[in-house]
Write a protein that holds these residues in place. Structure first.
Motif, PDB file in Angstrom:
ATOM      1  N   HIS A  59      -8.383  14.181  -2.961  1.00 23.46           N
ATOM      2  CA  HIS A  59      -7.148  13.454  -2.660  1.00 23.46           C
ATOM      3  C   HIS A  59      -7.257  12.065  -3.279  1.00 23.46           C
ATOM      4  N   PRO A  60      -6.215  11.572  -3.952  1.00 25.44           N
ATOM      5  CA  PRO A  60      -6.316  10.286  -4.652  1.00 25.44           C
ATOM      6  C   PRO A  60      -6.349   9.058  -3.767  1.00 25.44           C
ATOM      7  N   GLY A  61      -6.014   9.206  -2.494  1.00 27.30           N
ATOM      8  CA  GLY A  61      -6.080   8.058  -1.595  1.00 27.30           C
ATOM      9  C   GLY A  61      -4.832   7.191  -1.653  1.00 27.30           C
ATOM     10  N   PHE A  62      -5.016   5.911  -1.326  1.00 22.97           N
ATOM     11  CA  PHE A  62      -3.909   4.968  -1.252  1.00 22.97           C
ATOM     12  C   PHE A  62      -4.150   3.809  -2.218  1.00 22.97           C
ATOM     13  N   THR A  63      -3.128   3.490  -2.979  1.00 20.86           N
ATOM     14  CA  THR A  63      -3.202   2.370  -3.906  1.00 20.86           C
ATOM     15  C   THR A  63      -2.768   1.100  -3.192  1.00 20.86           C
ATOM     16  N   VAL A  64      -3.566   0.041  -3.324  1.00 19.57           N
ATOM     17  CA  VAL A  64      -3.252  -1.251  -2.703  1.00 19.57           C
ATOM     18  C   VAL A  64      -3.033  -2.275  -3.814  1.00 19.57           C
ATOM     19  N   SER A  65      -1.900  -2.965  -3.755  1.00 15.06           N
ATOM     20  CA  SER A  65      -1.536  -3.945  -4.774  1.00 15.06           C
ATOM     21  C   SER A  65      -1.129  -5.257  -4.130  1.00 15.06           C
ATOM     22  N   LEU A  66      -1.063  -6.288  -4.949  1.00 15.95           N
ATOM     23  CA  LEU A  66      -0.466  -7.563  -4.553  1.00 15.95           C
ATOM     24  C   LEU A  66       0.827  -7.724  -5.337  1.00 15.95           C
ATOM     25  N   VAL A  67       1.898  -8.125  -4.654  1.00 19.03           N
ATOM     26  CA  VAL A  67       3.200  -8.286  -5.300  1.00 19.03           C
ATOM     27  C   VAL A  67       3.749  -9.667  -4.999  1.00 19.03           C
ATOM     28  N   TRP A  68       4.560 -10.198  -5.928  1.00 15.10           N
ATOM     29  CA  TRP A  68       5.227 -11.480  -5.739  1.00 15.10           C
ATOM     30  C   TRP A  68       6.460 -11.527  -6.620  1.00 15.10           C
ATOM     31  N   ARG A 117       0.861  -1.189   0.000  1.00 15.65           N
ATOM     32  CA  ARG A 117       0.000   0.000   0.000  1.00 15.65           C
ATOM     33  C   ARG A 117       0.902   1.245   0.000  1.00 15.65           C
ATOM     34  N   HIS A 118       0.581   2.186  -0.847  1.00 17.64           N
ATOM     35  CA  HIS A 118       1.350   3.421  -0.885  1.00 17.64           C
ATOM     36  C   HIS A 118       0.424   4.564  -1.255  1.00 17.64           C
ATOM     37  N   ARG A 119       0.867   5.763  -0.930  1.00 25.03           N
ATOM     38  CA  ARG A 119       0.078   6.945  -1.227  1.00 25.03           C
ATOM     39  C   ARG A 119       0.089   7.195  -2.724  1.00 25.03           C
ATOM     40  N   ALA A 120      -1.065   7.400  -3.304  1.00 25.22           N
ATOM     41  CA  ALA A 120      -1.158   7.645  -4.741  1.00 25.22           C
ATOM     42  C   ALA A 120      -0.670   9.050  -5.065  1.00 25.22           C
ATOM     43  N   GLN A 121      -0.595   9.352  -6.361  1.00 25.59           N
ATOM     44  CA  GLN A 121      -0.124  10.660  -6.804  1.00 25.59           C
ATOM     45  C   GLN A 121      -0.959  11.767  -6.189  1.00 25.59           C
ATOM     46  N   GLU A 122      -0.323  12.658  -5.460  1.00 28.49           N
ATOM     47  CA  GLU A 122      -1.035  13.712  -4.753  1.00 28.49           C
ATOM     48  C   GLU A 122      -1.082  14.992  -5.576  1.00 28.49           C
ATOM     49  N   PRO A 123      -2.065  15.861  -5.289  1.00 29.48           N
ATOM     50  CA  PRO A 123      -2.090  17.169  -5.955  1.00 29.48           C
ATOM     51  C   PRO A 123      -0.810  17.935  -5.650  1.00 29.48           C
ATOM     52  N   GLY A 124      -0.233  18.582  -6.628  1.00 24.47           N
ATOM     53  CA  GLY A 124       0.983  19.349  -6.406  1.00 24.47           C
ATOM     54  C   GLY A 124       2.234  18.616  -6.831  1.00 24.47           C
ATOM     55  N   GLY A 125       2.097  17.333  -7.239  1.00 24.79           N
ATOM     56  CA  GLY A 125       3.252  16.652  -7.797  1.00 24.79           C
ATOM     57  C   GLY A 125       3.888  15.613  -6.912  1.00 24.79           C
ATOM     58  N   SER A 126       3.662  15.621  -5.596  1.00 29.52           N
ATOM     59  CA  SER A 126       4.275  14.619  -4.726  1.00 29.52           C
ATOM     60  C   SER A 126       3.562  13.296  -4.883  1.00 29.52           C
ATOM     61  N   ASP A 127       4.331  12.235  -5.056  1.00 30.21           N
ATOM     62  CA  ASP A 127       3.700  10.933  -5.253  1.00 30.21           C
ATOM     63  C   ASP A 127       3.635  10.130  -3.974  1.00 30.21           C
ATOM     64  N   GLY A 128       4.213  10.651  -2.881  1.00 26.24           N
ATOM     65  CA  GLY A 128       4.122   9.965  -1.608  1.00 26.24           C
ATOM     66  C   GLY A 128       4.739   8.591  -1.621  1.00 26.24           C
ATOM     67  N   SER A 129       5.728   8.337  -2.483  1.00 29.29           N
ATOM     68  CA  SER A 129       6.282   7.005  -2.634  1.00 29.29           C
ATOM     69  C   SER A 129       7.014   6.563  -1.378  1.00 29.29           C
ATOM     70  N   SER A 130       6.720   5.359  -0.946  1.00 32.89           N
ATOM     71  CA  SER A 130       7.438   4.771   0.170  1.00 32.89           C
ATOM     72  C   SER A 130       8.706   4.131  -0.348  1.00 32.89           C
ATOM     73  N   GLY A 131       9.570   3.680   0.585  1.00 36.17           N
ATOM     74  CA  GLY A 131      10.775   2.987   0.173  1.00 36.17           C
ATOM     75  C   GLY A 131      10.452   1.738  -0.615  1.00 36.17           C
ATOM     76  N   ASP A 132       9.385   1.039  -0.224  1.00 34.48           N
ATOM     77  CA  ASP A 132       8.978  -0.166  -0.936  1.00 34.48           C
ATOM     78  C   ASP A 132       8.623   0.155  -2.380  1.00 34.48           C
ATOM     79  N   LEU A 133       7.856   1.218  -2.588  1.00 32.19           N
ATOM     80  CA  LEU A 133       7.435   1.567  -3.942  1.00 32.19           C
ATOM     81  C   LEU A 133       8.627   1.992  -4.791  1.00 32.19           C
ATOM     82  N   ALA A 134       9.566   2.735  -4.176  1.00 31.19           N
ATOM     83  CA  ALA A 134      10.756   3.141  -4.908  1.00 31.19           C
ATOM     84  C   ALA A 134      11.555   1.916  -5.338  1.00 31.19           C
ATOM     85  N   GLU A 135      11.663   0.949  -4.444  1.00 34.65           N
ATOM     86  CA  GLU A 135      12.382  -0.283  -4.779  1.00 34.65           C
ATOM     87  C   GLU A 135      11.668  -1.044  -5.882  1.00 34.65           C
ATOM     88  N   LEU A 136      10.342  -1.056  -5.816  1.00 30.36           N
ATOM     89  CA  LEU A 136       9.561  -1.768  -6.818  1.00 30.36           C
ATOM     90  C   LEU A 136       9.753  -1.157  -8.202  1.00 30.36           C
TER      91      LEU A 136
END
Length: 271
Positions: free
Chosen positions: A189-198, A71-90
């Protein structure tokens, strides 16, 4: 602090889990998927392990989970994507498959005497964007043996003191609600994106079947690579016994009853 992470029956202390392991996160509700899996494939055990949002990819990479929520923060207004370390690694590696399953509503948590509390149901993101926010990752509470969502719970205590606001997925905020903190839905606000990863290297028919099930694939779908568990087959004797036990559909030809003292219609009274 005692751990409250749910462990399903087939996971026993000291024994490595068999079958598939699903790594869940606070607020996730995989019960429907788990129930359907066990109905269709009871011979393939499915274990659910709950842990924090942070480190989801590392748990999949290390083999602690075959499939993991991310789960990570989706693209926010103003340009910040709220990416967590997990999302950056992905985004930087091709080790993982990722399938988005839903987007979760974002909410803001504030002290009960904060101006946000004046809003009955929702506030606009632009109205609070410049407010100070509390980051659960700065709490440093979660770790081995800590209760689930410990950092978020501590952040809620800081919010109750009036030190700032807290942005959370709706499911997590509702689970941690308290009387001195108000929860309001965020609009615009775009909310939070939830995915399944493997892991791509561990891709298998079992994992593909679970992903399909999570995305709503029906049991009758021709895309399934697994054979569902077959029900007990009836032998010849069992079928014959069932046929004898089945009530006859023929109407019984019983002589109609007549009122007392009168013979049945069509018969003469004996002299």
């Amino acid at each position: 602090m005692t751990s409250n992470r749910p462990i399903l029956p087939e996971q026993e202390d000291g024994e490595p889990p068999q079958g598939l392991v699903l790594g869940a996160i606070p607020g996730a509700s995989p019960d429907k998927w788990v129930s359907r899996w066990r109905q269709r494939y009871p011979e393939i055990p499915l274990t659910v392990r709950y842990d924090e949002d942070a480190g989801a990819l590392q748990r999949v990479r290390s083999g602690e989970a075959d499939i993991g929520y991310l789960r990570h923060r989706a693209q926010e207004p103003g340009g910040s994507d709220g990416s967590s370390g997990d999302l950056a690694e992905l985004s930087e590696t091709e080790l993982f498959h990722r399938v988005q399953i839903y987007t979760e509503q974002a909410v803001v948590c504030a002290a009960s005497d904060h101006w946000v509390a004046a809003a009955e149901e929702a506030v606009d993101w632009v109205d609070i964007a410049e407010e100070p926010f509390i980051d659960p990752a700065d709490m440093g509470v979660s770790g081995s043996g800590a209760e689930l969502a410990a950092d978020e719970r501590m952040a809620m205590e800081v919010v109750a003191s009036g030190a700032g606001l807290l942005l959370l997925p709706n499911s997590v905020a509702r689970a941690l609600s308290r009387k001195d903190v108000v929860i309001r839905t965020l609009t615009d606000h775009p909310g939070f994106t939830v995915s399944l990863v493997w892991l791509r290297a561990k891709d298998s028919p079992e994992i593909q079947e679970f992903i399909g099930l999570a995305r709503g694939r029906k049991q009758s779908s021709g895309r399934s690579q697994l054979e569902p568990a077959a029900g007990p087959k009836k032998g010849k004797k069992a079928k014959q016994a069932a046929a004898r036990a089945e009530p006859s559909r023929r109407k019984s030809r019983q002589q109609p009853r007549s009122p007392r003292g009168r013979p049945p219609r069509g018969r003469r009274r004996p002299r």
